[in-house]
Design an enzyme around this catalytic site. Structure first.
Site, PDB file in Angstrom:
ATOM      1  N   THR A  49     -28.845  -7.447 -48.287  1.00  0.00           N
ATOM      2  CA  THR A  49     -28.521  -7.771 -49.679  1.00  0.00           C
ATOM      3  C   THR A  49     -27.802  -9.107 -49.749  1.00  0.00           C
ATOM      4  O   THR A  49     -26.943  -9.404 -48.915  1.00  0.00           O
ATOM      5  CB  THR A  49     -27.659  -6.682 -50.346  1.00  0.00           C
ATOM      6  OG1 THR A  49     -27.246  -7.169 -51.627  1.00  0.00           O
ATOM      7  CG2 THR A  49     -26.429  -6.328 -49.525  1.00  0.00           C
ATOM      8  N   GLY A  50     -28.187  -9.902 -50.724  1.00  0.00           N
ATOM      9  CA  GLY A  50     -27.572 -11.211 -50.865  1.00  0.00           C
ATOM     10  C   GLY A  50     -28.566 -12.173 -51.466  1.00  0.00           C
ATOM     11  O   GLY A  50     -29.564 -11.759 -52.062  1.00  0.00           O
TER      12      GLY A  50
ATOM     13  N   GLY B  37     -31.555 -13.952 -51.758  1.00  0.00           N
ATOM     14  CA  GLY B  37     -32.830 -13.753 -51.087  1.00  0.00           C
ATOM     15  C   GLY B  37     -33.383 -14.978 -50.385  1.00  0.00           C
ATOM     16  O   GLY B  37     -33.897 -14.892 -49.267  1.00  0.00           O
TER      17      GLY B  37
ATOM     18  N   ARG C  54     -40.823 -14.706 -59.300  1.00  0.00           N
ATOM     19  CA  ARG C  54     -39.997 -14.953 -58.114  1.00  0.00           C
ATOM     20  C   ARG C  54     -39.880 -13.659 -57.281  1.00  0.00           C
ATOM     21  O   ARG C  54     -39.620 -12.588 -57.797  1.00  0.00           O
ATOM     22  CB  ARG C  54     -38.610 -15.408 -58.546  1.00  0.00           C
ATOM     23  CG  ARG C  54     -37.636 -15.679 -57.399  1.00  0.00           C
ATOM     24  CD  ARG C  54     -36.734 -14.496 -57.156  1.00  0.00           C
ATOM     25  NE  ARG C  54     -35.724 -14.763 -56.130  1.00  0.00           N
ATOM     26  CZ  ARG C  54     -34.954 -13.826 -55.600  1.00  0.00           C
ATOM     27  NH1 ARG C  54     -35.068 -12.574 -55.996  1.00  0.00           N
ATOM     28  NH2 ARG C  54     -34.071 -14.134 -54.683  1.00  0.00           N
TER      29      ARG C  54
ATOM     30  N   GLY D  82     -37.912 -11.996 -53.921  1.00  0.00           N
ATOM     31  CA  GLY D  82     -36.793 -12.211 -52.999  1.00  0.00           C
ATOM     32  C   GLY D  82     -37.084 -11.642 -51.627  1.00  0.00           C
ATOM     33  O   GLY D  82     -38.242 -11.389 -51.260  1.00  0.00           O
ATOM     34  N   ASP D  83     -36.029 -11.422 -50.860  1.00  0.00           N
ATOM     35  CA  ASP D  83     -36.177 -10.927 -49.483  1.00  0.00           C
ATOM     36  C   ASP D  83     -36.404  -9.416 -49.412  1.00  0.00           C
ATOM     37  O   ASP D  83     -36.997  -8.925 -48.452  1.00  0.00           O
ATOM     38  CB  ASP D  83     -34.907 -11.258 -48.690  1.00  0.00           C
ATOM     39  CG  ASP D  83     -33.675 -10.594 -49.307  1.00  0.00           C
ATOM     40  OD1 ASP D  83     -33.481 -10.721 -50.537  1.00  0.00           O
ATOM     41  OD2 ASP D  83     -32.925  -9.924 -48.581  1.00  0.00           O
TER      42      ASP D  83
ATOM     43  N   THR E 174     -28.245  -4.951 -55.622  1.00  0.00           N
ATOM     44  CA  THR E 174     -29.349  -4.390 -54.855  1.00  0.00           C
ATOM     45  C   THR E 174     -28.892  -3.165 -54.076  1.00  0.00           C
ATOM     46  O   THR E 174     -27.753  -3.110 -53.631  1.00  0.00           O
ATOM     47  CB  THR E 174     -29.817  -5.504 -53.892  1.00  0.00           C
ATOM     48  OG1 THR E 174     -30.409  -6.522 -54.679  1.00  0.00           O
ATOM     49  CG2 THR E 174     -30.791  -5.017 -52.856  1.00  0.00           C
TER      50      THR E 174
HETATM   51  N1  ASP Z   1     -31.556  -9.958 -52.107  1.00  0.00           N
HETATM   52  C1  ASP Z   1     -31.841  -9.762 -53.505  1.00  0.00           C
HETATM   53  C2  ASP Z   1     -32.798 -10.825 -53.955  1.00  0.00           C
HETATM   54  O1  ASP Z   1     -32.613 -11.976 -53.628  1.00  0.00           O
HETATM   55  C3  ASP Z   1     -30.621  -9.806 -54.380  1.00  0.00           C
HETATM   56  C4  ASP Z   1     -29.454  -8.956 -53.926  1.00  0.00           C
HETATM   57  O2  ASP Z   1     -29.394  -8.500 -52.794  1.00  0.00           O
HETATM   58  O3  ASP Z   1     -28.560  -8.719 -54.752  1.00  0.00           O
HETATM   59  O4  ASP Z   1     -33.696 -10.523 -54.712  1.00  0.00           O
END
Ligand code: ASP
Length: 307
Positions: free
Chosen positions: A226-227, A229, A203, A205-206, A175
């Site tokens: 990032t991480g 979600g 789906r 995410g955050d 991301t």
């Molecule tokens: N946060 C993103 C999600 O969950 C994924 C990512 O940050 O790599 O969609």
């Protein structure tokens, strides 16, 4: 010269130090430096924080190295469903999109929603229709394909699990996001992602959720996360940091450290943030996070692991 500050990220996760080759490290560093330089130029020429974060994210969306735009990860069905958001700290205006495909730069669509729609968040067909009306650039589905992401999907399917795009395997990374303070004292944040490899279609995410993966408020700070979600959504990460600053008087450093280290599960990811004074923080609790920053008072820095 008045204060300006800028930080960008290219995803957080289990980026193995041992498996990181010199060549790979150079490629990421060069891509991050390029995006940072393009956005810094905007700030130096008197552009706004909003313009700078859009440019940084566009630049990384066009790079196949990152999980956003070209190079986005695949859903279980082998498609791309992308999410993005952008927010202006001065007006609290925001634009967000989710479940879109074939839009070359999701962040441009998010910014167009911010500027030209009465709404804040558009998803799926409605977002695509709006994009057509606004003459946003489309690409063939094939343009988003990368062999590397395709192979990641096959491996994830074999493991029968949904993986964070860069979790557990060093060939996964992610991301993208940017935060900035401009010379006029205004903050902005932007985030763009393909989400998680092998995710179920539909789906979200955050990243596109205002107050969770993306948030900006001139009273406090601008944040891009990032991480994993789902973990970030449970912890309401971005707005929680802003609230600790606004209502409890925490510094940006203390608020973001508290949320990343004490509220998020271990190894869930990280974030970049800048406050209204230009302080930059880039905390993460995963093995690594691709990131870079620059300000009028501090030369460019690019990191992958803990310094
Ligand atoms: N946060 C993103 C999600 O969950 C994924 C990512 O940050 O790599 O969609």
């Amino acid at each position: 010269m008045k204060q300006y500050s800028l930080a960008i990220h290219g995803g957080a996760g289990a980026i193995s130090r041992k498996k990181m080759t010199e060549e790979k490290s150079c490629a990421y560093r060069a891509a991050l430096s390029d995006a940072l330089a393009e956005a810094e130029n905007i700030l130096l020429r008197g552009g706004t924080a909003l313009e700078a974060v859009e440019k940084a994210v566009m630049n990384m969306e066009d790079s196949p190295l990152f999980n956003a735009g070209k190079g986005a990860v695949y859903t279980h069905e082998g498609k791309h469903e992308m999410d993005a958001a952008i927010m202006c700290g001065k007006t609290l205006d925001a634009g967000a999109v989710s479940l879109i495909s074939t839009i070359r730069n999701p962040i441009v669509l998010a910014k167009t929603i911010l500027e030209r729609s009465e709404h804040i968040f558009l998803a799926g067909e409605g977002a695509m229709e709006f994009a057509k009306q606004e003459n946003i650039a489309f690409e063939d589905a094939a343009w988003f394909n990368t062999e590397f992401r395709f192979n990641s999907l096959q491996k994830a399917k074999m493991k029968q699990k949904i993986e964070l795009d860069h979790n557990e395997r060093e060939d996964k990374y992610g991301t993208v996001g940017a935060v900035a303070l401009d010379q006029y004292g205004n903050l902005a944040a932007a985030t763009s992602t393909g989400g998680m490899t092998n995710k179920r279609f539909g789906r979200i995410g955050d990243s596109p959720l205002i107050g969770i993966g993306t948030y900006a408020n001139n009273k406090t700070c601008a944040i891009s996360c990032t991480g994993k979600g789902e973990d970030f959504i449970r912890a309401m990460v971005a707005y929680d940091i802003s609230c600790l600053m606004e209502y409890k008087g925490f510094s940006l450093e203390a608020a973001s450290r508290f949320v990343v280290q004490s509220k998020l599960p271990v190894k869930s990811g990280g974030l970049i943030a800048v406050d209204s004074k230009g302080n930059i923080v880039m905390p993460f609790n995963s093995e690594g996070m691709y990131r870079a920053s620059v300000s009028n008072s501090k030369a460019k820095e690019v990191f992958i692991f803990q310094p």
